[in-house]
Design a protein around this motif. Structure first.
Motif, PDB file in Angstrom:
ATOM      1  N   ASP A 290       6.599  44.327  -7.403  1.00  0.00           N
ATOM      2  CA  ASP A 290       5.872  43.090  -7.125  1.00  0.00           C
ATOM      3  C   ASP A 290       5.511  42.911  -5.655  1.00  0.00           C
ATOM      4  OD1 ASP A 290       5.775  42.177  -9.765  1.00  0.00           O
ATOM      5  OD2 ASP A 290       7.793  41.363  -9.635  1.00  0.00           O
ATOM      6  N   GLU A 291       6.149  43.670  -4.783  1.00  0.00           N
ATOM      7  CA  GLU A 291       5.817  43.574  -3.361  1.00  0.00           C
ATOM      8  C   GLU A 291       4.749  44.611  -3.028  1.00  0.00           C
ATOM      9  OE1 GLU A 291       7.971  43.811   1.023  1.00  0.00           O
ATOM     10  OE2 GLU A 291       9.142  43.427  -0.776  1.00  0.00           O
ATOM     11  N   TYR A 292       3.578  44.149  -2.646  1.00  0.00           N
ATOM     12  CA  TYR A 292       2.461  45.027  -2.314  1.00  0.00           C
ATOM     13  C   TYR A 292       2.802  45.824  -1.061  1.00  0.00           C
ATOM     14  CZ  TYR A 292      -2.220  46.237  -0.448  1.00  0.00           C
ATOM     15  OH  TYR A 292      -3.319  46.873   0.074  1.00  0.00           O
ATOM     16  N   ASP A 293       2.853  47.144  -1.208  1.00  0.00           N
ATOM     17  CA  ASP A 293       3.217  48.020  -0.099  1.00  0.00           C
ATOM     18  C   ASP A 293       2.359  49.287  -0.161  1.00  0.00           C
ATOM     19  OD1 ASP A 293       4.347  49.437   1.941  1.00  0.00           O
ATOM     20  OD2 ASP A 293       6.314  49.655   1.020  1.00  0.00           O
ATOM     21  N   PRO A 294       1.178  49.262   0.456  1.00  0.00           N
ATOM     22  CA  PRO A 294       0.260  50.408   0.355  1.00  0.00           C
ATOM     23  C   PRO A 294       0.794  51.682   0.983  1.00  0.00           C
ATOM     24  CG  PRO A 294      -0.521  48.827   1.989  1.00  0.00           C
ATOM     25  CD  PRO A 294       0.617  48.177   1.280  1.00  0.00           C
ATOM     26  N   VAL A 295       1.870  51.593   1.768  1.00  0.00           N
ATOM     27  CA  VAL A 295       2.466  52.789   2.350  1.00  0.00           C
ATOM     28  C   VAL A 295       3.421  53.459   1.359  1.00  0.00           C
ATOM     29  CG1 VAL A 295       3.882  53.648   4.262  1.00  0.00           C
ATOM     30  CG2 VAL A 295       2.210  51.862   4.674  1.00  0.00           C
TER      31      VAL A 295
ATOM     32  N   LEU B 198      -1.834  46.006 -13.049  1.00  0.00           N
ATOM     33  CA  LEU B 198      -2.704  45.403 -12.046  1.00  0.00           C
ATOM     34  C   LEU B 198      -1.890  44.338 -11.331  1.00  0.00           C
ATOM     35  CD1 LEU B 198      -5.521  44.704 -10.763  1.00  0.00           C
ATOM     36  CD2 LEU B 198      -5.799  43.090 -12.666  1.00  0.00           C
ATOM     37  N   GLY B 199      -1.789  44.441 -10.020  1.00  0.00           N
ATOM     38  CA  GLY B 199      -1.048  43.454  -9.245  1.00  0.00           C
ATOM     39  C   GLY B 199      -1.960  42.690  -8.305  1.00  0.00           C
ATOM     40  N   ILE B 200      -1.642  41.421  -8.078  1.00  0.00           N
ATOM     41  CA  ILE B 200      -2.380  40.607  -7.106  1.00  0.00           C
ATOM     42  C   ILE B 200      -1.352  39.943  -6.199  1.00  0.00           C
ATOM     43  CG2 ILE B 200      -4.011  38.718  -6.741  1.00  0.00           C
ATOM     44  CD1 ILE B 200      -5.094  39.256  -9.552  1.00  0.00           C
ATOM     45  N   ALA B 201      -1.203  40.492  -5.007  1.00  0.00           N
ATOM     46  CA  ALA B 201      -0.240  39.956  -4.052  1.00  0.00           C
ATOM     47  C   ALA B 201      -0.623  38.532  -3.660  1.00  0.00           C
ATOM     48  CB  ALA B 201      -0.190  40.848  -2.809  1.00  0.00           C
ATOM     49  N   ASN B 202       0.355  37.640  -3.676  1.00  0.00           N
ATOM     50  CA  ASN B 202       0.173  36.219  -3.325  1.00  0.00           C
ATOM     51  C   ASN B 202      -0.701  35.470  -4.322  1.00  0.00           C
ATOM     52  OD1 ASN B 202       1.751  36.358  -0.931  1.00  0.00           O
ATOM     53  ND2 ASN B 202       0.001  37.220   0.165  1.00  0.00           N
ATOM     54  N   GLY B 203      -0.972  36.074  -5.463  1.00  0.00           N
ATOM     55  CA  GLY B 203      -1.840  35.429  -6.443  1.00  0.00           C
ATOM     56  C   GLY B 203      -1.300  34.103  -6.949  1.00  0.00           C
ATOM     57  N   GLU B 204      -0.004  34.031  -7.208  1.00  0.00           N
ATOM     58  CA  GLU B 204       0.579  32.795  -7.746  1.00  0.00           C
ATOM     59  C   GLU B 204       0.574  31.680  -6.707  1.00  0.00           C
ATOM     60  OE1 GLU B 204       1.878  32.629 -11.230  1.00  0.00           O
ATOM     61  OE2 GLU B 204       0.415  34.250 -10.977  1.00  0.00           O
TER      62      GLU B 204
ATOM     63  N   ASN C 280      -2.257  29.454 -11.565  1.00  0.00           N
ATOM     64  CA  ASN C 280      -2.837  29.249 -12.893  1.00  0.00           C
ATOM     65  C   ASN C 280      -4.142  30.003 -13.116  1.00  0.00           C
ATOM     66  OD1 ASN C 280      -2.176  28.106 -15.388  1.00  0.00           O
ATOM     67  ND2 ASN C 280      -3.717  26.502 -15.132  1.00  0.00           N
ATOM     68  N   TYR C 281      -4.456  30.971 -12.249  1.00  0.00           N
ATOM     69  CA  TYR C 281      -5.597  31.848 -12.500  1.00  0.00           C
ATOM     70  C   TYR C 281      -5.205  32.895 -13.549  1.00  0.00           C
ATOM     71  CZ  TYR C 281      -9.181  30.612  -9.019  1.00  0.00           C
ATOM     72  OH  TYR C 281     -10.195  29.991  -8.320  1.00  0.00           O
ATOM     73  N   ILE C 282      -6.223  33.415 -14.217  1.00  0.00           N
ATOM     74  CA  ILE C 282      -6.023  34.458 -15.212  1.00  0.00           C
ATOM     75  C   ILE C 282      -6.847  35.680 -14.824  1.00  0.00           C
ATOM     76  CG2 ILE C 282      -6.474  35.138 -17.605  1.00  0.00           C
ATOM     77  CD1 ILE C 282      -5.868  32.276 -18.425  1.00  0.00           C
ATOM     78  N   ALA C 283      -6.191  36.850 -14.888  1.00  0.00           N
ATOM     79  CA  ALA C 283      -6.901  38.116 -14.657  1.00  0.00           C
ATOM     80  C   ALA C 283      -7.199  38.740 -16.014  1.00  0.00           C
ATOM     81  CB  ALA C 283      -6.053  39.063 -13.812  1.00  0.00           C
ATOM     82  N   THR C 284      -8.466  38.878 -16.318  1.00  0.00           N
ATOM     83  CA  THR C 284      -8.887  39.457 -17.599  1.00  0.00           C
ATOM     84  C   THR C 284      -9.461  40.843 -17.355  1.00  0.00           C
ATOM     85  OG1 THR C 284      -9.411  37.260 -18.486  1.00  0.00           O
ATOM     86  CG2 THR C 284     -10.360  39.174 -19.613  1.00  0.00           C
ATOM     87  N   ILE C 285      -8.867  41.853 -17.998  1.00  0.00           N
ATOM     88  CA  ILE C 285      -9.325  43.220 -17.830  1.00  0.00           C
ATOM     89  C   ILE C 285     -10.677  43.401 -18.530  1.00  0.00           C
ATOM     90  CG2 ILE C 285      -8.809  45.649 -18.237  1.00  0.00           C
ATOM     91  CD1 ILE C 285      -6.835  44.384 -16.350  1.00  0.00           C
TER      92      ILE C 285
ATOM     93  N   THR D 226      -1.628  37.731 -18.332  1.00  0.00           N
ATOM     94  CA  THR D 226      -1.302  37.455 -16.936  1.00  0.00           C
ATOM     95  C   THR D 226       0.074  36.817 -16.858  1.00  0.00           C
ATOM     96  OG1 THR D 226      -3.644  37.105 -16.442  1.00  0.00           O
ATOM     97  CG2 THR D 226      -2.046  36.263 -14.846  1.00  0.00           C
ATOM     98  N   THR D 227       0.890  37.311 -15.928  1.00  0.00           N
ATOM     99  CA  THR D 227       2.246  36.784 -15.787  1.00  0.00           C
ATOM    100  C   THR D 227       2.712  36.997 -14.355  1.00  0.00           C
ATOM    101  OG1 THR D 227       4.474  36.832 -16.733  1.00  0.00           O
ATOM    102  CG2 THR D 227       3.372  38.946 -16.432  1.00  0.00           C
ATOM    103  N   SER D 228       3.943  36.594 -14.079  1.00  0.00           N
ATOM    104  CA  SER D 228       4.548  36.840 -12.769  1.00  0.00           C
ATOM    105  C   SER D 228       6.055  36.906 -12.929  1.00  0.00           C
ATOM    106  CB  SER D 228       4.184  35.738 -11.773  1.00  0.00           C
ATOM    107  OG  SER D 228       4.822  35.976 -10.521  1.00  0.00           O
ATOM    108  N   ASP D 229       6.663  37.929 -12.347  1.00  0.00           N
ATOM    109  CA  ASP D 229       8.122  38.050 -12.394  1.00  0.00           C
ATOM    110  C   ASP D 229       8.795  37.287 -11.263  1.00  0.00           C
ATOM    111  OD1 ASP D 229       7.960  39.652 -14.615  1.00  0.00           O
ATOM    112  OD2 ASP D 229       8.211  41.536 -13.536  1.00  0.00           O
ATOM    113  N   ASP D 230       8.129  37.223 -10.102  1.00  0.00           N
ATOM    114  CA  ASP D 230       8.754  36.617  -8.933  1.00  0.00           C
ATOM    115  C   ASP D 230       8.078  35.328  -8.488  1.00  0.00           C
ATOM    116  OD1 ASP D 230       6.358  37.548  -7.933  1.00  0.00           O
ATOM    117  OD2 ASP D 230       7.246  38.769  -6.339  1.00  0.00           O
ATOM    118  N   GLN D 231       7.139  34.841  -9.292  1.00  0.00           N
ATOM    119  CA  GLN D 231       6.396  33.608  -9.001  1.00  0.00           C
ATOM    120  C   GLN D 231       5.585  33.702  -7.707  1.00  0.00           C
ATOM    121  OE1 GLN D 231       6.592  31.775 -11.686  1.00  0.00           O
ATOM    122  NE2 GLN D 231       8.113  33.287 -12.318  1.00  0.00           N
ATOM    123  N   LEU D 232       5.271  34.916  -7.292  1.00  0.00           N
ATOM    124  CA  LEU D 232       4.421  35.122  -6.125  1.00  0.00           C
ATOM    125  C   LEU D 232       3.326  36.145  -6.434  1.00  0.00           C
ATOM    126  CD1 LEU D 232       3.858  34.498  -3.151  1.00  0.00           C
ATOM    127  CD2 LEU D 232       5.433  36.347  -2.534  1.00  0.00           C
ATOM    128  N   CYS D 233       3.711  37.266  -6.997  1.00  0.00           N
ATOM    129  CA  CYS D 233       2.756  38.312  -7.352  1.00  0.00           C
ATOM    130  C   CYS D 233       2.261  38.106  -8.780  1.00  0.00           C
ATOM    131  CB  CYS D 233       3.403  39.686  -7.223  1.00  0.00           C
ATOM    132  SG  CYS D 233       2.382  41.058  -7.830  1.00  0.00           S
TER     133      CYS D 233
END
Length: 595
Positions: free
Chosen positions: A460-465, A503-509, A514-519, A537-544
């Motif tokens: 859930d933590e966006y880390d491009p490295v 599909l992850g969206i960092a800081n999305g929550e 309450n946004y929805i990502a539709t594939i 669409t869901t979130s495990d950590d209420q942030l991602c």
């Protein structure tokens, strides 16, 4: 995603629960006669009643594991006259000698953890829980090798063929038999080694106290426990361990006991659902967790380097979290940690990872135990394989730090942690992926190949490295409602199949609640592929914000899952089925507020 240890594949089929639970459960009082004769060792049998577990943790210094040896599982080949040493070589390690233990001590290790599979030497399918005397003798030999070389020793019950799944059975009779077997096992072990000093520590379990209580390898009726019930059962097993050992009396009334945390995972163990057992002895309980974070770096070939500012911050934060227990008076043992090599060369950054981990242990008074299967200390050559890592352990031996007071040692470690973090680079490569600060949302594809050899920013933590060398990502900054495309180019990596992807969206929550990502479309190797079900669409950590593509560790959408139209009946955490080579993976999705 839960991180699993890679264990050797067993060719033997494991017997089902019905056969396992037959019989009357013999063996609860055996193996005490040898203990009464006295151990043939230089150990003096003394117990320091005033020594606390937090003080002991510092005395343990730097520890190592005798990995893949006494816990190597060969139960199928067992008979009453089986040579115990034959088990030690099942997973590729040589038979243990005293020269090996001397070499470990000379390399800077002050303590030895000896994982053990006790059911190797039981006919437990017949309900007979008696541990073969010869097996107890062999474990004692190894204990004495270490004690005679001025080391502390921990013995445990390890993975042990996954019999732990009996605790998760839907049948109460199975669970009752599991407790009967566990009590019998520890009664025999405790009685056999009762006269040893407090330099010998008993550890009640390993990583199985947690989600693996639902394992079905041995008990086909297992898998019935909810997460909350797994916590409750783990707590009950730990209490049973303490009560059983204490009941054997003698030195065991005051012996230090090591309690396994939930999954031995720091975050899960720090949950309020995990409770340390009560004890009749004062300040004699220690707590064990393991550290293989991030798993893609420590446990698989997925990530090849470590050492960014984010890496250091994560390690420092997780170790600090364990002070929840050390501040309550429990000594903390990092029972396993390593950057696993599987027999290959050390990964880049291994020395940095280990050095900073040992600084954290010095800062908080924790005792670290390296997981080693001859990857670091060669048991054939009797020396450390890598000079840089060898120097780290040689300098960290307890004798070299004993001149400092506890306060001086911790102050020096804290100072070094701060300096190392300040000097750490933001990136290890020239990666140009967008960064996700607290005011920026970034979409990306989490990916782990089927063989765990290729990865990109899993978690859930966006880390491009956090990626395999050669993976090229096109991530998207989210600036509101709209359609976005993200992709991975793994054409130089030979990525095969999918063990996990989302599909992850960092800081999305936080930024788009309450946004929805539709594939809209998924392309593999440039071709659109059909999906098996609808993503949610869901979130495990209420942030991602997350939409699972392949998540084998989730069975159904959670209660708070969101989907366009609100009908979750056709939604699934697995919407892709692809087993071939993946050169490119591309996702186009629409991001919008829920209707």
């Amino acid at each position: 995603m839960e991180k699993f240890r890679l264990i050797p594949l067993l060719t033997a089929a494991v017997m089902g629960c019905t056969a396992l639970l037959a019989g009357c459960g013999k063996g609860s009082d055996s193996s005490s006669s040898k203990a009464e004769e006295g151990a043939k060792t230089s150990d003096d049998g003394s117990i320091n009643k005033d020594l606390t577990s937090t003080e002991l943790a510092r005395l343990l210094g730097n520890g190592t594991n005798l990995g893949n040896t006494m816990e190597a599982y060969g139960h199928k080949s067992y008979s009453a006259d089986t040579d115990p040493e034959s088990f030690e070589t099942f997973w590729g390690q040589p038979v243990t000698t005293e020269e090996m233990i001397k070499g470990m001590k000379a390399s800077g290790f002050d303590s030895l953890r000896v994982p053990v599979a006790w059911t190797n030497a039981m006919e437990y399918e017949k309900g007979d829980y008696t541990i073969n005397e010869a097996y107890l003798d062999r474990v004692e030999e190894v204990i004495n090798y270490a004690l005679d070389n001025d080391m502390y020793v921990i013995i445990n019950d390890h993975w042990d063929g996954s019999w732990w799944g009996m605790f998760g059975s839907s049948k109460q009779s199975d669970v009752d038999k599991a407790f009967e077997m566990y009590k019998s096992m520890w009664t025999q072990i405790a009685n056999r080694y009762k006269k040893y000093s407090d330099r010998l520590i008993f550890e009640g379990a390993n990583e199985e106290l947690g989600d693996r209580l639902n394992d079905t390898d041995v008990c086909k009726n297992s898998g019935s426990l909810s997460k909350a019930e797994c916590y409750e059962m783990a707590n009950k097993i730990n209490q049973t361990f303490v009560d059983t050992v204490r009941a054997t009396g003698g030195n065991n009334e005051q012996r230090f006991l090591l309690i396994a945390g939930y999954n031995t995972d720091i975050t899960m163990t720090c949950s309020n659902k995990f409770q340390m057992p009560t004890d009749t002895a004062k300040d004699k309980l220690l707590l064990s967790v393991h550290y293989y974070t991030p798993w893609d770096y420590c446990g698989t070939k997925g990530r090849s380097d470590w050492g960014t500012k984010t890496d250091y911050e994560e390690q420092n934060r997780l170790f600090k979290n364990m002070t929840k227990y050390s501040e309550q008076g429990y000594g903390i043992i990092i029972g396993e940690y390593a950057v696993l090599t599987n027999g290959g060369d050390l990964k880049k950054g291994t020395d940095k990872f280990i050095d900073n981990l040992l600084d954290n242990c010095d800062a908080y008074g924790f005792a670290p135990f390296l997981w080693d299967c001859s990857d670091f200390f060669s048991r054939s050559e009797l020396k450390m394989r890598d000079e840089t890592v060898a120097k780290i352990f040689d300098e960290r031996r307890r004798d070299n730090q004993s001149s400092m007071t506890v306060e001086e040692e911790r102050a020096a470690a804290v100072k070094k942690l701060d300096e190392t973090l300040a000097a750490a680079p933001e990136k290890l490569t020239d990666d140009t992926a967008p960064q996700a600060d607290e005011n920026t949302a970034v979409a990306w594809i989490m990916y782990q190949s089927a063989d765990f050899s290729v990865c990109y920013s899993v978690g859930d933590e966006y880390d491009p490295v956090s990626k395999s060398d050669g993976v090229i990502a096109e991530n998207a900054v989210i600036d509101g409602e709209g359609t976005y495309t993200v992709s991975l180019d793994m054409s130089s990596n030979n990525a095969n199949g999918i063990a996990f992807s989302a599909l992850g969206i960092a800081n999305g929550e936080k930024l788009y609640p309450n946004y929805i990502a539709t594939i809209d479309e998924i392309k593999i190797n440039g071709e659109a592929v059909e999906t098996l079900a609808e993503g949610y669409t869901t979130s495990d950590d209420q942030l991602c914000t997350r939409v699972n593509l392949v998540n084998q560790w989730v069975s159904t959408p959670p209660e708070d899952a969101r989907i366009a139209g609100g009908d979750l009946s056709k939604a699934s955490p697995i919407i892709l089925d692809y087993a071939g080579k993946i050169n490119t993976l591309e996702i186009t999705f629409t991001y919008a507020p829920a209707a």
